[in-house]
Design an enzyme around this catalytic site. Structure first.
Site, PDB file in Angstrom:
ATOM      1  N   GLY A 195       0.941  -1.251   0.079  1.00  0.00           N
ATOM      2  CA  GLY A 195      -0.124  -0.102  -0.009  1.00  0.00           C
ATOM      3  C   GLY A 195       0.701   1.342   0.099  1.00  0.00           C
ATOM      4  N   MET A 241      -3.800  -6.443  -7.331  1.00  0.00           N
ATOM      5  CA  MET A 241      -3.320  -7.679  -8.533  1.00  0.00           C
ATOM      6  C   MET A 241      -4.335  -8.433  -8.879  1.00  0.00           C
ATOM      7  SD  MET A 241      -0.308  -6.715  -8.527  1.00  0.00           S
ATOM      8  CE  MET A 241       1.209  -6.487  -7.751  1.00  0.00           C
ATOM      9  N   HIS A 281       1.714   1.202 -13.021  1.00  0.00           N
ATOM     10  CA  HIS A 281       2.503   0.057 -13.414  1.00  0.00           C
ATOM     11  C   HIS A 281       4.068   0.414 -13.257  1.00  0.00           C
ATOM     12  CE1 HIS A 281       3.125  -3.532 -15.511  1.00  0.00           C
ATOM     13  NE2 HIS A 281       4.023  -3.100 -16.285  1.00  0.00           N
ATOM     14  N   ASP A 288      -8.366   0.237 -19.551  1.00  0.00           N
ATOM     15  CA  ASP A 288      -9.452  -0.272 -20.455  1.00  0.00           C
ATOM     16  C   ASP A 288      -9.167  -1.841 -20.477  1.00  0.00           C
ATOM     17  OD1 ASP A 288      -7.021  -1.219 -21.779  1.00  0.00           O
ATOM     18  OD2 ASP A 288      -7.211  -0.018 -23.416  1.00  0.00           O
ATOM     19  N   ARG A 290      -6.412 -16.578  -9.107  1.00  0.00           N
ATOM     20  CA  ARG A 290      -5.266 -15.696  -8.818  1.00  0.00           C
ATOM     21  C   ARG A 290      -5.370 -14.707 -10.077  1.00  0.00           C
ATOM     22  NH1 ARG A 290       0.751 -17.199  -8.259  1.00  0.00           N
ATOM     23  NH2 ARG A 290       1.016 -14.917  -7.586  1.00  0.00           N
ATOM     24  N   ILE A 310      -7.107  -8.459 -12.258  1.00  0.00           N
ATOM     25  CA  ILE A 310      -7.649  -7.729 -13.813  1.00  0.00           C
ATOM     26  C   ILE A 310      -9.064  -7.353 -13.442  1.00  0.00           C
ATOM     27  CG2 ILE A 310      -7.924  -8.092 -16.056  1.00  0.00           C
ATOM     28  CD1 ILE A 310      -5.619 -10.302 -15.713  1.00  0.00           C
TER      29      ILE A 310
HETATM   30  C1  GAR Z   1       4.017  -1.036  -7.197  1.00  0.00           C
HETATM   31  O1  GAR Z   1       5.410  -1.073  -7.763  1.00  0.00           O
HETATM   32  C2  GAR Z   1       2.959  -1.038  -8.305  1.00  0.00           C
HETATM   33  O2  GAR Z   1       3.549  -0.460  -9.688  1.00  0.00           O
HETATM   34  C3  GAR Z   1       3.046  -2.395  -8.714  1.00  0.00           C
HETATM   35  O3  GAR Z   1       2.776  -3.024  -7.605  1.00  0.00           O
HETATM   36  C4  GAR Z   1       3.378  -2.375  -6.598  1.00  0.00           C
HETATM   37  C5  GAR Z   1       2.488  -2.150  -5.687  1.00  0.00           C
HETATM   38  O4  GAR Z   1       3.099  -1.543  -4.357  1.00  0.00           O
HETATM   39  N1  GAR Z   1       1.736  -2.984  -9.674  1.00  0.00           N
HETATM   40  C6  GAR Z   1       1.706  -3.716 -10.581  1.00  0.00           C
HETATM   41  O5  GAR Z   1       2.462  -4.471 -10.769  1.00  0.00           O
HETATM   42  C7  GAR Z   1       0.536  -3.815 -11.194  1.00  0.00           C
HETATM   43  N2  GAR Z   1       0.568  -4.692 -12.332  1.00  0.00           N
HETATM   44  P1  GAR Z   1       2.291  -0.721  -3.162  1.00  0.00           P
HETATM   45  O6  GAR Z   1       1.396  -1.881  -2.616  1.00  0.00           O
HETATM   46  O7  GAR Z   1       3.651  -0.518  -2.121  1.00  0.00           O
HETATM   47  O8  GAR Z   1       1.763   0.562  -3.662  1.00  0.00           O
END
Ligand code: GAR
Length: 207
Positions: free
Chosen positions: A15, A95, A114, A146, A66, A97
């Site tokens: 988070g 995590m 991302h 999208d 998942r 879709i």
């Molecule tokens: C972040 O690096 C975000 O960009 C990535 O997960 C991490 C979450 O960190 N998201 C993805 O890979 C989505 N495909 P956080 O929980 O500390 O914000």
């Protein structure tokens, strides 16, 4: 005083992007406020932070598959967001879709962050993909969501160099520092009504 735009954040884990957004929302004059945190994971660090800071949080079971979410959970999220007059949904390390009702109703009003420079290295482990490929620069991307994975119009990108001695962890950390700047900037632009989508391009107007 102008009413601030209500946003919902969806987060599955640590988070830190949620925290960065919450920090921005506490700044004077920031045009958005987080009205709801939704998680699919009872263990998410994001939930702890939400409770500590008085942000309403809800855990929704998205089903056993998942990376995917049930249509029922999408419907439930939509209902929660509508009830609170949420105008923007921000995926921050969510995590799964997103599909179904939430995606349909919030089309053009849902953002994702991302950890790579899209359209390169979509999907999971964007940082590792970049490292393995051998690119000299990677970074992060905030984009509209999208119906495909990591393909929506791009709002903001930030570039970081890849060092020769980088590990997945060290590169991820350098990218994350930029994520924490990029997401609040993107939400600020959106909430201030300064964005216009033309085809694939997101254009920004002056303040
Ligand atoms: C972040 O690096 C975000 O960009 C990535 O997960 C991490 C979450 O960190 N998201 C993805 O890979 C989505 N495909 P956080 O929980 O500390 O914000």
């Amino acid at each position: 005083m102008k009413e601030r735009m209500k946003i919902a954040v969806l987060a599955s884990g640590r988070g830190s992007n949620f925290m960065a957004l919450a920090g921005a929302c506490r700044e004077e004059g920031y045009p958005a406020e987080i009205a709801l945190l939704i998680s699919d994971n009872t263990e998410a660090g994001a939930l702890v932070f939400a409770r500590e800071t008085g942000i309403e949080s809800v855990v929704i079971d998205c089903g056993p598959k998942r990376g995917s979410m049930s249509l029922e959970s999408s419907e439930e999220m939509y209902r929660l967001c509508r009830k609170r007059r949420i105008e923007l949904v921000c995926l921050a390390g969510f995590m799964r879709i997103v599909k179904g009702r939430l995606l349909e109703e919030y089309a053009g009003r849902m953002l994702n962050i991302h950890p790579a420079l899209l359209p390169s290295f979509k999907g999971l482990h964007g940082q590792k993909q970049a490292l393995d490929y051998g690119v000299r620069y990677s970074g992060c991307t905030v984009h509209f969501v999208d119906t495909e994975i990591d393909t929506g119009p791009i709002l903001i990108q930030k570039v970081v160099p890849v060092m020769e001695d980088d590990s997945e962890d060290s590169l991820s950390e350098r990218i994350l520092a930029e994520e924490h700047k990029a997401y609040p900037e993107a939400v600020r632009l959106y909430a201030a009504g300064r964005l216009r989508i033309e085809g694939r391009r997101v254009l920004t107007s002056d303040e």
